[in-house]
Write an enzyme that holds these catalytic residues in place. Structure first.
Site, mmCIF file in Angstrom:
data_model
loop_
_atom_site.group_PDB
_atom_site.id
_atom_site.type_symbol
_atom_site.label_atom_id
_atom_site.label_comp_id
_atom_site.label_asym_id
_atom_site.label_seq_id
_atom_site.Cartn_x
_atom_site.Cartn_y
_atom_site.Cartn_z
ATOM 1 N N SER A 96 -6.669 9.695 -4.017
ATOM 2 C CA SER A 96 -7.865 10.473 -4.372
ATOM 3 C C SER A 96 -7.518 11.786 -5.061
ATOM 4 O O SER A 96 -8.316 12.289 -5.855
ATOM 5 C CB SER A 96 -8.703 10.735 -3.124
ATOM 6 O OG SER A 96 -7.972 11.502 -2.196
ATOM 7 N N HIS B 92 0.849 -1.203 0.000
ATOM 8 C CA HIS B 92 0.000 0.000 0.000
ATOM 9 C C HIS B 92 0.878 1.243 0.000
ATOM 10 O O HIS B 92 1.450 1.625 1.026
ATOM 11 C CB HIS B 92 -0.939 0.031 1.209
ATOM 12 C CG HIS B 92 -1.913 1.184 1.150
ATOM 13 N ND1 HIS B 92 -3.199 1.055 0.674
ATOM 14 C CD2 HIS B 92 -1.782 2.485 1.484
ATOM 15 C CE1 HIS B 92 -3.807 2.219 0.724
ATOM 16 N NE2 HIS B 92 -2.967 3.123 1.218
ATOM 17 N N ASP C 175 2.154 2.973 3.161
ATOM 18 C CA ASP C 175 1.239 4.102 2.939
ATOM 19 C C ASP C 175 1.989 5.365 2.496
ATOM 20 O O ASP C 175 1.425 6.443 2.434
ATOM 21 C CB ASP C 175 0.400 4.400 4.188
ATOM 22 C CG ASP C 175 -0.683 5.436 3.955
ATOM 23 O OD1 ASP C 175 -1.300 5.409 2.877
ATOM 24 O OD2 ASP C 175 -0.899 6.281 4.840
HETATM 25 C C1 0GY Z 1 -4.417 6.407 2.390
HETATM 26 C C2 0GY Z 1 -5.255 7.251 3.247
HETATM 27 C C3 0GY Z 1 -5.727 8.505 2.951
HETATM 28 C C4 0GY Z 1 -5.764 9.076 1.655
HETATM 29 C C5 0GY Z 1 -6.011 8.423 0.514
HETATM 30 O O1 0GY Z 1 -6.531 8.308 -1.718
HETATM 31 C C6 0GY Z 1 -6.227 9.054 -0.793
HETATM 32 O O2 0GY Z 1 -6.131 10.269 -0.891
HETATM 33 O O3 0GY Z 1 -6.094 7.111 0.483
HETATM 34 C C7 0GY Z 1 -6.295 9.288 4.046
HETATM 35 O O4 0GY Z 1 -6.288 10.532 3.970
HETATM 36 O O5 0GY Z 1 -6.764 8.677 5.047
HETATM 37 O O6 0GY Z 1 -4.577 5.206 2.365
HETATM 38 O O7 0GY Z 1 -3.568 6.937 1.704
#
Ligand code: 0GY
Length: 301
Positions: A77, A31, A253
């Site tokens: 995202s 991840h 992460d």
């Molecule tokens: C992660 C968690 C976060 C963000 C995203 O796609 C993303 O922006 O997943 C978060 O802010 O909790 O897994 O990266």
């Protein structure tokens, strides 16, 4: 850009420590993300945060420093449903990265086939309101029913909506991977309500997996900025990994989206591995056998 400000943020450690724990050869960071580079791969107009560039060169340098061999790159995202940055990184990995895409639910068969060709093996459904404007379950289900052979679904949600999501998850016809275990409150301990609900979910189907990730997000921040050494996480998560060892994944992460106020040291994150998977056999499942089954089944011995 709906990000709060146009200031680009850095959420990753500039000089992570060298871990004391040495991952076994072939270990997978299952991840992680890439951001940009923005000049080549602009962020989505709907992005909720605006990060500095964190491209494949930085990611692969960290992989080498931490002693890993492969990456699973999850579309973040901030890039919306344009997976070009993720595909670019996979393309530069020399076969050592695969990916998880975020797609427009109207995506067609040919585009899905192109993503497969580019190294994508799953789609991600994000239910975090602070990250996405909407999460249409019926449209997600439609995509889940049309995925290429061998793909799975990754779901990101917080513990308070686990029960609400049960009928949706029950209807997904492919394996499911739960990001960050569905963000349980780890301070409740291994037998707390959130861990019990997660176990209940895992017991309901043999093909639901989880990422034993993000102590930095899940363990409460202590004075000084971080939750490190993340004792509550270790106590709550080690029994889960032991009991469901064939379905646990691990990842850094990196570059830790939205963690700019409590940036974790990636070396310390790696040093959590023996605390949640104390034996060589568990470490091998968590870091090699399990992610290889999901992302490189073609290279299984
Ligand atoms: C992660 C968690 C976060 C963000 C995203 O796609 C993303 O922006 O997943 C978060 O802010 O909790 O897994 O990266």
């Amino acid at each position: 850009m709906s990000a709060q400000s146009n200031k680009r943020i850095v959420s990753w450690h500039a000089g992570p420590s060298r871990p004391r724990f040495t991952p076994p050869p072939g270990a997978v960071d299952a991840h992680c993300h890439v951001f940009g580079p923005m000049a080549q791969f602009p962020f989505s107009p709907k992005a909720k945060y605006l990060p500095e560039d964190a491209g494949p060169e930085l990611l692969f340098a960290l992989r080498d420093q931490l002693g890993f061999s492969r990456n699973v790159i999850v579309q973040a995202s901030c890039h919306g449903t344009d997976n070009a940055a993720t595909l670019n990184a996979i393309g530069k990995s020399n076969g050592t990265a695969r990916g998880v895409a975020v797609v427009d639910p109207a995506i067609g068969e040919e585009e899905l086939a192109a993503l497969h060709e580019g190294g994508i093996r799953a789609v991600r459904f994000n239910f975090l309101k602070r990250l996405v404007d909407d999460a249409p379950k019926d449209r997600f289900l439609d995509v889940a029913r049309r995925l290429p052979e061998g793909w799975h679904v990754v779901i990101y949600f917080e513990a308070d909506i686990l029960e609400e999501l049960r009928p949706f998850m029950d209807a997904i016809p492919v394996p499911i991977v739960i990001d960050h275990m569905g963000r349980p409150d780890v301070t409740q301990g291994p037998d707390g309500a959130d861990m019990k609900a997660l176990r209940h979910l895992l017991d309901s189907r043999a093909d639901i997996w989880f990422k034993a990730t993000c102590p930095d997000r899940l363990d409460p921040v202590v004075e000084g900025g971080g939750g490190d050494p993340w004792d509550a996480f270790a106590q709550a998560v080690a029994p889960l990994v032991a009991d469901y060892s064939a379905r646990a994944l691990w990842g850094t992460d990196w570059p830790h989206p939205n963690m700019e106020k409590a940036i974790p040291d990636d070396g310390h994150l790696v040093d959590m591995i023996p605390r949640i998977a104390p034996t060589g056999a568990l470490q091998r499942k968590l870091l090699i056998d399990n992610p290889m089954r999901l992302y490189w089944p073609d290279e299984l011995p």
